[in-house]
Design an enzyme around this catalytic site. Structure first.
Site, mmCIF file in Angstrom:
data_model
loop_
_atom_site.group_PDB
_atom_site.id
_atom_site.type_symbol
_atom_site.label_atom_id
_atom_site.label_comp_id
_atom_site.label_asym_id
_atom_site.label_seq_id
_atom_site.Cartn_x
_atom_site.Cartn_y
_atom_site.Cartn_z
ATOM 1 N N SER A 1 0.791 -1.296 0.018
ATOM 2 C CA SER A 1 -0.051 0.118 0.005
ATOM 3 C C SER A 1 0.910 1.162 0.078
ATOM 4 O O SER A 1 2.191 1.366 0.699
ATOM 5 C CB SER A 1 -0.719 0.016 1.210
ATOM 6 O OG SER A 1 -1.566 1.225 1.355
ATOM 7 N N TYR B 1 -2.159 5.109 -4.146
ATOM 8 C CA TYR B 1 -3.244 6.272 -3.682
ATOM 9 C C TYR B 1 -2.557 7.468 -4.533
ATOM 10 O O TYR B 1 -1.555 7.981 -4.438
ATOM 11 C CB TYR B 1 -3.247 6.478 -2.253
ATOM 12 C CG TYR B 1 -4.203 5.715 -1.525
ATOM 13 C CD1 TYR B 1 -5.286 5.351 -1.773
ATOM 14 C CD2 TYR B 1 -3.558 4.905 -0.499
ATOM 15 C CE1 TYR B 1 -6.024 4.448 -1.233
ATOM 16 C CE2 TYR B 1 -4.150 3.740 0.273
ATOM 17 C CZ TYR B 1 -5.526 3.648 -0.171
ATOM 18 O OH TYR B 1 -6.014 2.470 0.509
ATOM 19 N N THR C 1 -5.568 2.483 -7.085
ATOM 20 C CA THR C 1 -6.836 2.227 -6.324
ATOM 21 C C THR C 1 -7.697 3.564 -6.707
ATOM 22 O O THR C 1 -7.238 4.801 -6.488
ATOM 23 C CB THR C 1 -6.589 2.326 -4.872
ATOM 24 O OG1 THR C 1 -5.922 0.959 -4.465
ATOM 25 C CG2 THR C 1 -7.990 2.397 -4.133
ATOM 26 N N HIS D 1 -13.701 -2.458 -1.959
ATOM 27 C CA HIS D 1 -12.562 -2.136 -1.015
ATOM 28 C C HIS D 1 -13.149 -2.675 0.218
ATOM 29 O O HIS D 1 -12.980 -2.262 1.574
ATOM 30 C CB HIS D 1 -12.537 -0.561 -0.897
ATOM 31 C CG HIS D 1 -11.048 0.053 -0.415
ATOM 32 N ND1 HIS D 1 -10.539 0.861 -1.111
ATOM 33 C CD2 HIS D 1 -10.613 -0.122 0.723
ATOM 34 C CE1 HIS D 1 -9.461 1.277 -0.366
ATOM 35 N NE2 HIS D 1 -9.456 0.347 0.589
#
Lengths: 390, 390, 390, 390
Positions: A130, A154, A180, A286
């Site tokens: 992430s 992100y 994402t 998600h």
């Protein structure tokens, strides 16, 4: 107990040696694992992982959708010589399973993403790191060793920061980019709001500090001032500005590997991803954490898989808990699935060892259930293997 | 956490400052809020608000209907520059949300409708004042200041009293009349009956005393005699005589603003409202408080919206708890929704501050969820945004 | 209370004499019986019996499927002179009920399969002895006396051992062979894994030791070594090698009685069984114990029954708990059903007496309910007797 | 609170005077009433009333069916001048509600059927006296005074006893005969079996002793011998011999008033009742007390009502708890409904006063809900008033 030479050997190992003494997560059942995590963690971290958007309706819908689809096992197919090996994006994986990007893993265990990367790497499964990692992407890359490395983005509003992040990820050996789309602003999450618990913003900070010299120059204030500085700088950078389809070439320009779009829930968006030349999509809501009251990801999958056919790689997440869940997603058109909360609970219980236990359990369950439904390979699955509750 | 400049800033505010110290209703979750109200209130007032008609089946059906419809989020739509602004009856509202008429609010907080009007006004949302208000309509109008004022009518059998009420409401600046059709007699409500708890009749008394000189002349008896006098006079005035469609011109003659009919649940009744020249309807089953075993309001909405098209304004209430609920009602044809029990629980916790917290929470949730489903305006929503559980 | 001369006399007997003093399983309700077994047994044995594969979804689906089908009783049919007698495989049974193969029954009661055989024999019901019996097939045959004897085969990979087992079974008077296809490898069962509880392997050992001279020669080690020897030899013999349809002639060559294939869940597999000359099939998902997330056995039954018509004998198990359940399975095309967990709980409570109580209760319930739906014989039932929840 | 002059005045009465001091059953909610009865009664009598056949599936299905059908209220219909008056079998009733035959009522209150008859009579509702009454039919007739008297027959196998019972009922002024077809043998009822609790047989004895001289001559033994004598004589007389359609002329020959067949659940049986010249039918599954897993009575009703049209009177029972339930049954084709367990619980709480409270509550609820759905008479209801969950 299985005599197969693959992942299902973990079944033999457990029966012969027992779980209780060796693994802190001394259970192979997801419900029990989650209940144990609830006892083990502080409410903030636990509910950050377990919680969902709004009333939790999407999270429940994800599970209910799996219950409406039922596997129809076939007999006498000679499924002994089976294998979970799968080709994803032209590369071979030992199983159709990846580790979903989970942010700020240090809130459940100090080793966080390092432990996860080690456990995944040992099994040859890609772990998708992430952007909001609590360790730098370089540290996690090193921890993962030779294992496949994917990176989740992100997408920040600052193009320089974005390019810097992508450059660092490429330099650190991450091969595949997962963008994402569904979290360009944070959802309304009562569990976190009621506790004013927002580890995400610290995760963003930890992870991108190296990509954001403007911020780093301003450090060395008091911790409280640092936090406020981070919030003031990074909140508008990472939230509040939705992107559009015409921005995708920017990513292509800064990433020379495969790119997947994560959060696709409508067939038209899947078609646009194909038309935009994306290498793959992840059908996902998600894990119910963004839009409360949204369609279950599994309910969205069939129309999407039909819409794109073989023109792009279809992955799936949201609600996968068991081997049967994986098979259902594959039968409805996914090439592989991403696992989230289960391994986060494993991490909470025993760090790397806990993650490994959860992964080995899922893979064993998956390999056994694949065989018991009469299949030798994930590639054999199709909608014909399912019965749908009318 | 959102960088949008609108209602969703409340999310930032909560994460930065926390809820617990500032707001007595220290939760952003409806279920927790209701549970907290149950602890905080006496059983009579709590169940008057939370209870429903008969076995509660309609109340449960209202919620179940929301669960059967699911939002399908769209990606990369550039929904950052979104706004909740909505046009209702030709006027602009900051969001497609009104405060439903809730009677006798002083049973949950002494400030009652005054607090509600102040909180709504500060956000620019219309608060629909109930005929059965525990403060006079003039006092509530004054409390609401510049905010939009709507008035709800329980249509009395005495035309003089009715004309007097409407005249007072006009004089006090109420712009829009909402005529409740579904409560011409009070439902069978076990929670209230078992406690012989009937605040409604006192609310009617407080509110219309100024419109009923015949009654006021008879006051100054003992409180107990006064109550019996009120019951004897007002029960037959407000209940037991259903109206008919041919009486609507009377209302038009005494009200020069928009008139909406509340309680419409059948497409034929919606068509009659259009034919009768009504400015709008509210699709509603009174939050499940009138007919036990009735169709869920959301299940009734699609056929009604299709029947009337753009020929009248369609509002909706009954069962709205979250931002996603609002979006579903809008997607099925409502122009705006009315919120009831949630703000009543906010009032119970903290008066004006509690109402404001609940409203800001709902608006933040709504604005975030609107964006995360890929929309920039409530006007974009249509049935295509929904997936229906078969 | 019934005056019928058959199994329903048990109803009279209970009302006249009471259950509590006579039967340790002092209940006629399955849910209460299971709850009582949970209190009575250690967690290992209880969950081995009660547990299911994975998340338990198939087990729940089995029960939910029975709830979706509803019997439509007919009146004034003169159903007094009814009988449960049924012809299965050309032979007459007193009722369309058999005892499903349940392995290692000594874990719930020391008499194990001996007690079960005695109870079944006394009622004339076939008891299907599991390969994994905790008593030798010869001992169980002797215990069963004149009762009908069926034998269930876990098909080992060693043909000599297989032939030896079948030869012993024939020699001991077992008439009918039930080949379990759905358990060529053991499922992922969290309840057992979490306790590392695997009585199955010991059951295999007890049962086949006489058929496996190679193993017997190696005995007389320490108990711990013996267990490891057993695991090393029998795990690969009984698991991990799925068979194929072309191996069925081997069984035919070594068994001169009827052969049924157990675990059929798809109409195509049922057709193949017919084409392979099998005498019957058992539609079953092993009580939800093998494939988690599988189709409910009852939901699979109608298409299978339609596919094979009268060309083979269709039996059914998985989820049968009451007389009504039996009737529903018969109405959907089964000729008879196999009962599993209920009698295992009876055994746990009172050995032979407990099994007999459970069987007599089920048969009484069945005979009464058959009559009350307006039928005189199981053969009268058809899909027309059912109402299906849409 | 309603100003209507009918049954809904009970609502006013409760609000003005309160329930708690006046009525031992101090609740207007069925669920609370049942819970209170459970505390008040011994387990034997409570479960005899509350229990159902087998696993209770039919009982639950009865309630679930009511939940799937939803009333669609209509507005501005002028429903004030409404009335519950209904014509059944050519005679007028004050409401479409009868008291279902409930046997051996003295197990919940010593006054038993006498109290029930008095309460029903005071409201003008027919009470259907069970053959298994704990008071003689003559005593109950006298207690009921001028109220309408219906008699329910458990059809004995002894024609002389049957003729004697019918003759006594006619002589005592019972006008209408309800023949229960679904209980020619008693169901498998775990709650009663587990306690060996069978008050039914004593009820039969009390009620028919006067019609059975052969038995009466044998009395004056010890109580224990008397019970055994009764069982030996009456069990084979009342159970175990199902009748057939060609026996109906016997009843007609011995009864000169209307005859209804109770327990009809299939359209073909309803047609046969018409062809046999029966005056009416009662669509019923005996409150889920006879066939476990049976179709919900409400689900069976529409096809039956359509099959017989106006050719016979269609009554309904099984699962009616609220006014809305009554309306749903009427909308699906019933002319009136029979109420069972609710009044039995009223009896358990307060004898005649308790039954009256329950009846007045149901009638008030019914009258209010009829009006609030927009109707002035039960005769107006049709399937168009319902929305069906798909």
């Amino acid at each position: 107990m299985s005599g197969d030479p693959g992942f299902s050997n973990y079944q033999n190992e457990i029966y012969l040696h027992g779980l209780e003494d060796r693994h802190p997560p001394f259970t192979t059942d997801f419900t029990a694992l989650e209940a144990s995590a609830r006892e083990r963690l502080e409410p903030g971290p636990f509910w950050y992982v377990a919680g969902a958007a709004g009333s939790g309706a999407t999270d429940r819908a994800n599970r209910a959708a799996f219950d409406r689809y039922r596997l129809v096992p076939r007999m006498l197919t000679g499924a002994t010589g089976r294998s979970l090996r799968t080709t994803v994006l032209g590369g071979e994986l030992p199983a159709p399973v990846l580790l979903a990007p989970v942010g700020v893993q240090s809130i459940v265990h100090p080793d966080g993403e390092l432990a996860t990367a080690r456990a995944a790497s040992a099994l040859g499964l890609p772990s998708v790191l992430s952007t909001a990692s609590s360790h730098t992407l370089e540290e996690v890359a090193e921890a993962g060793g030779d294992g496949p490395r994917w990176f989740q983005l992100y997408w920040p509003n600052d193009d320089d920061v974005c390019a810097s992040i992508l450059g660092r990820a490429r330099a650190a050996g991450y091969s595949t980019l997962v963008v994402t789309l569904d979290t360009w602003t944070l959802a309304w999450r009562p569990h976190d709001l009621d506790r004013a618990y927002l580890p995400f913003i610290r995760g963003i900070g930890t992870a991108i500090a190296f990509s954001d010299p403007a911020f780093r120059a301003g450090l060395a204030k008091s911790p409280e001032e640092d936090l406020i500085s981070a919030v003031l700088r990074w909140v508008p950078m990472f939230t509040g500005t939705d992107k559009t389809w015409d921005r995708l070439p920017f990513l292509r320009a800064h990433w020379d590997g495969p790119i997947l779009l994560k959060g696709i829930q409508h067939a038209d968006d899947a078609r646009r991803a194909v038309n935009a030349g994306m290498d793959g999509i992840v059908v996902s809501n998600h894990g119910g954490r963004q839009v409360d009251g949204a369609v279950a990801a599994l309910d969205a999958l069939p129309a999407i898989a039909e819409a794109v056919g073989d023109r792009t790689e279809v992955l799936f997440d949201s609600g996968v808990r068991t081997g049967a869940d994986v098979l259902k997603a594959l039968a409805l058109g996914a090439k592989a699935v991403l696992l989230g909360r289960p391994y986060a609970y494993g991490l909470a219980h025993g760090g790397e060892d806990g993650v490994r236990h959860v992964l080995r359990g899922l893979l064993a369950d998956l390999e056994i259930t694949l065989g018991l439904t009469g299949h030798r390979s994930p590639a054999e699955l199709s909608p014909d293997d399912l019965w749908r509750e009318r």
